[in-house]
Design a protein around this motif. Structure first.
Motif, mmCIF file in Angstrom:
data_model
loop_
_atom_site.group_PDB
_atom_site.id
_atom_site.type_symbol
_atom_site.label_atom_id
_atom_site.label_comp_id
_atom_site.label_asym_id
_atom_site.label_seq_id
_atom_site.Cartn_x
_atom_site.Cartn_y
_atom_site.Cartn_z
ATOM 1 N N SER A 1 36.628 39.756 36.474
ATOM 2 C CA SER A 1 37.676 38.799 36.115
ATOM 3 C C SER A 1 37.318 37.395 36.619
ATOM 4 O O SER A 1 36.628 37.246 37.636
ATOM 5 C CB SER A 1 39.008 39.228 36.733
ATOM 6 O OG SER A 1 38.897 39.219 38.149
ATOM 7 N N ILE A 2 37.814 36.394 35.892
ATOM 8 C CA ILE A 2 37.574 35.004 36.313
ATOM 9 C C ILE A 2 38.123 34.791 37.725
ATOM 10 O O ILE A 2 37.488 34.200 38.585
ATOM 11 C CB ILE A 2 38.247 34.030 35.317
ATOM 12 C CG1 ILE A 2 37.528 34.108 33.963
ATOM 13 C CG2 ILE A 2 38.244 32.597 35.837
ATOM 14 C CD1 ILE A 2 38.201 33.355 32.841
ATOM 15 N N ASN A 3 39.317 35.341 37.964
ATOM 16 C CA ASN A 3 39.957 35.152 39.270
ATOM 17 C C ASN A 3 39.150 35.717 40.434
ATOM 18 O O ASN A 3 39.154 35.157 41.526
ATOM 19 C CB ASN A 3 41.344 35.786 39.275
ATOM 20 C CG ASN A 3 42.404 34.729 39.103
ATOM 21 O OD1 ASN A 3 42.106 33.536 39.218
ATOM 22 N ND2 ASN A 3 43.624 35.150 38.810
ATOM 23 N N SER A 4 38.477 36.851 40.186
ATOM 24 C CA SER A 4 37.676 37.433 41.273
ATOM 25 C C SER A 4 36.577 36.451 41.678
ATOM 26 O O SER A 4 36.288 36.279 42.870
ATOM 27 C CB SER A 4 37.084 38.787 40.870
ATOM 28 O OG SER A 4 36.196 38.644 39.777
ATOM 29 N N TYR A 5 35.978 35.789 40.677
ATOM 30 C CA TYR A 5 34.922 34.814 40.988
ATOM 31 C C TYR A 5 35.501 33.560 41.650
ATOM 32 O O TYR A 5 34.899 32.997 42.566
ATOM 33 C CB TYR A 5 34.144 34.444 39.718
ATOM 34 C CG TYR A 5 33.330 35.616 39.192
ATOM 35 C CD1 TYR A 5 32.269 36.129 39.940
ATOM 36 C CD2 TYR A 5 33.633 36.223 37.975
ATOM 37 C CE1 TYR A 5 31.524 37.208 39.492
ATOM 38 C CE2 TYR A 5 32.892 37.302 37.513
ATOM 39 C CZ TYR A 5 31.845 37.796 38.264
ATOM 40 O OH TYR A 5 31.107 38.868 37.832
ATOM 41 N N LEU A 6 36.677 33.144 41.190
ATOM 42 C CA LEU A 6 37.285 31.957 41.788
ATOM 43 C C LEU A 6 37.654 32.217 43.247
ATOM 44 O O LEU A 6 37.498 31.357 44.121
ATOM 45 C CB LEU A 6 38.516 31.517 40.986
ATOM 46 C CG LEU A 6 38.227 31.056 39.547
ATOM 47 C CD1 LEU A 6 39.520 30.641 38.848
ATOM 48 C CD2 LEU A 6 37.217 29.908 39.523
ATOM 49 N N GLN A 7 38.132 33.448 43.505
ATOM 50 C CA GLN A 7 38.469 33.797 44.894
ATOM 51 C C GLN A 7 37.216 33.812 45.769
ATOM 52 O O GLN A 7 37.240 33.414 46.935
ATOM 53 C CB GLN A 7 39.176 35.152 44.935
ATOM 54 C CG GLN A 7 40.632 35.039 44.520
ATOM 55 C CD GLN A 7 41.216 36.367 44.106
ATOM 56 O OE1 GLN A 7 40.711 37.412 44.466
ATOM 57 N NE2 GLN A 7 42.286 36.327 43.351
ATOM 58 N N PHE A 8 36.110 34.271 45.181
ATOM 59 C CA PHE A 8 34.832 34.247 45.905
ATOM 60 C C PHE A 8 34.490 32.802 46.285
ATOM 61 O O PHE A 8 34.188 32.500 47.439
ATOM 62 C CB PHE A 8 33.716 34.838 45.038
ATOM 63 C CG PHE A 8 32.366 34.822 45.698
ATOM 64 C CD1 PHE A 8 31.996 35.823 46.576
ATOM 65 C CD2 PHE A 8 31.471 33.778 45.464
ATOM 66 C CE1 PHE A 8 30.753 35.792 47.206
ATOM 67 C CE2 PHE A 8 30.222 33.740 46.089
ATOM 68 C CZ PHE A 8 29.875 34.752 46.951
ATOM 69 N N GLY A 9 34.548 31.924 45.278
ATOM 70 C CA GLY A 9 34.209 30.519 45.509
ATOM 71 C C GLY A 9 35.105 29.873 46.558
ATOM 72 O O GLY A 9 34.631 29.148 47.443
ATOM 73 N N ASN A 10 36.409 30.146 46.478
ATOM 74 C CA ASN A 10 37.352 29.567 47.446
ATOM 75 C C ASN A 10 36.975 29.915 48.875
ATOM 76 O O ASN A 10 37.045 29.079 49.777
ATOM 77 C CB ASN A 10 38.773 30.111 47.201
ATOM 78 C CG ASN A 10 39.418 29.446 46.010
ATOM 79 O OD1 ASN A 10 39.016 28.350 45.631
ATOM 80 N ND2 ASN A 10 40.395 30.104 45.397
ATOM 81 N N GLN A 11 36.597 31.174 49.072
ATOM 82 C CA GLN A 11 36.266 31.625 50.429
ATOM 83 C C GLN A 11 34.898 31.099 50.868
ATOM 84 O O GLN A 11 34.736 30.639 51.995
ATOM 85 C CB GLN A 11 36.291 33.156 50.503
ATOM 86 C CG GLN A 11 37.670 33.759 50.321
ATOM 87 C CD GLN A 11 38.664 33.190 51.329
ATOM 88 O OE1 GLN A 11 38.412 33.167 52.522
ATOM 89 N NE2 GLN A 11 39.784 32.719 50.829
ATOM 90 N N ILE A 12 33.908 31.187 49.984
ATOM 91 C CA ILE A 12 32.549 30.746 50.329
ATOM 92 C C ILE A 12 32.528 29.264 50.675
ATOM 93 O O ILE A 12 31.801 28.830 51.572
ATOM 94 C CB ILE A 12 31.581 31.045 49.148
ATOM 95 C CG1 ILE A 12 31.226 32.529 49.129
ATOM 96 C CG2 ILE A 12 30.319 30.178 49.220
ATOM 97 C CD1 ILE A 12 30.382 33.028 50.294
ATOM 98 N N ASN A 13 33.351 28.499 49.977
ATOM 99 C CA ASN A 13 33.349 27.054 50.229
ATOM 100 C C ASN A 13 33.935 26.690 51.589
ATOM 101 O O ASN A 13 33.832 25.543 52.026
ATOM 102 C CB ASN A 13 34.050 26.317 49.088
ATOM 103 C CG ASN A 13 33.143 26.253 47.858
ATOM 104 O OD1 ASN A 13 31.916 26.341 47.990
ATOM 105 N ND2 ASN A 13 33.708 26.115 46.674
#
Ligand SMILES: [Fe+2]
Length: 279
Positions: free
Chosen positions: A71-83
């Motif tokens: 899902s798009i959201n799973s990737y966005l959540q990844f990015g939010n945390q990694i950043n």
């Protein structure tokens, strides 16, 4: 040959260092579990741990299986945390990822998907080993040719940089029959290619959800724990491990030496469902 390349500034002494984060298996819903573990929570705990305890790093390498449900959201959540690391992050896809959705979603958060990361003394090659809807890996003809040509060109230079290859699927067997069926299928041709170039110092993978570090024909092959479920080493059939979620820190020295270690969050915080029979 046009190659998607980024340049990375290392430490003042020329070393370059990385955090490897792998196999986060995130879902659209942050409460969703994989084999009993809330993958978003365990990933978050790993980030908290790395922010507190990991030595300084030049960048983050995300080596696939970022999402479990694509899902798009799973990737966005990844990015939010990694950043939260405030570092550049470079990623490659795993067998659970949808490469197109992953690339587009992560790009919106500044996470790139280069083929090469160049620093003064090291080149890091990121390979896509995915086969659609299959758990095993395969280096496509195009990707194999890219690797072959790039290495041949590198070898022709007077001063050759050290090389680290990053690829989701493992290339050397880890000794678990069920996981070794999901290996990079054309690994023998890749190993022969690697053997031709002594400037290749190491191969770094995810996929097997366990730590390994083996020297083979002078090249170091490493795998790294997932940020969620761990798989038991040397088990012939699917078996989870009670080891804690983790990640790897690597320092690539100017000499070609690599100093690395796996760090884990405290054990007992994320226990998986022991009766699960598949993945
Ligand atoms: Fe995985």
């Amino acid at each position: 040959m046009k190659i998607d390349t980024v340049n990375l500034q290392g430490h003042p002494n020329g070393d370059v260092s990385f955090l490897q984060i792998t196999d986060t298996h995130l879902f659209e819903d942050k409460e969703e579990t994989l084999i009993g573990i809330k993958t978003f929570s365990s990933f978050n705990a790993v980030i908290d741990h790395a922010l507190k305890y990991a030595p300084s790093s030049s960048a983050v390498l995300a080596t696939g299986d970022i999402s479990q449900d694509q899902s798009i959201n799973s990737y966005l959540q990844f990015g939010n945390q990694i950043n939260r690391f405030l570092l550049p992050c470079y990623s490659l896809p795993g067998n659970h990822d949808n490469h197109r959705i992953m690339k587009n979603s992560l790009l919106t958060q500044g996470i790139l998907h280069p083929q090469l990361i160049e620093s003064e003394f090291w080149t890091i090659i990121l390979l896509d080993s995915n086969v659609t809807d299959q758990p095993h890996g395969f280096l496509s003809e195009t990707n194999f040719e890219f690797l072959e040509q790039f290495l041949a060109e590198e070898a022709s230079h007077n001063s050759v940089k050290n090389v680290l290859i990053c690829i989701h699927h493992h290339i050397l067997k880890v000794g678990s029959k069920w996981l070794d069926e999901h290996i990079l299928i054309n690994r023998k041709s890749v190993l022969s290619l690697i053997k031709k170039h002594n400037f290749i110092k190491a191969v770094l993978s995810g996929h097997v959800h366990q730590e390994s570090d083996v020297l083979h024909n002078g090249v170091r092959f490493m795998t790294t724990p997932s940020t969620c479920v761990q798989f038991k080493a040397n088990s012939p059939v699917f078996t989870t491990d009670s080891k804690a979620p983790g990640y790897r820190h690597l320092v690539l020295r100017t000499s070609g030496k690599i100093d690395t270690r796996v760090l884990r969050i405290p054990s007992g915080l994320f226990d998986c469902d022991k009766d699960h029979k598949g993945y």
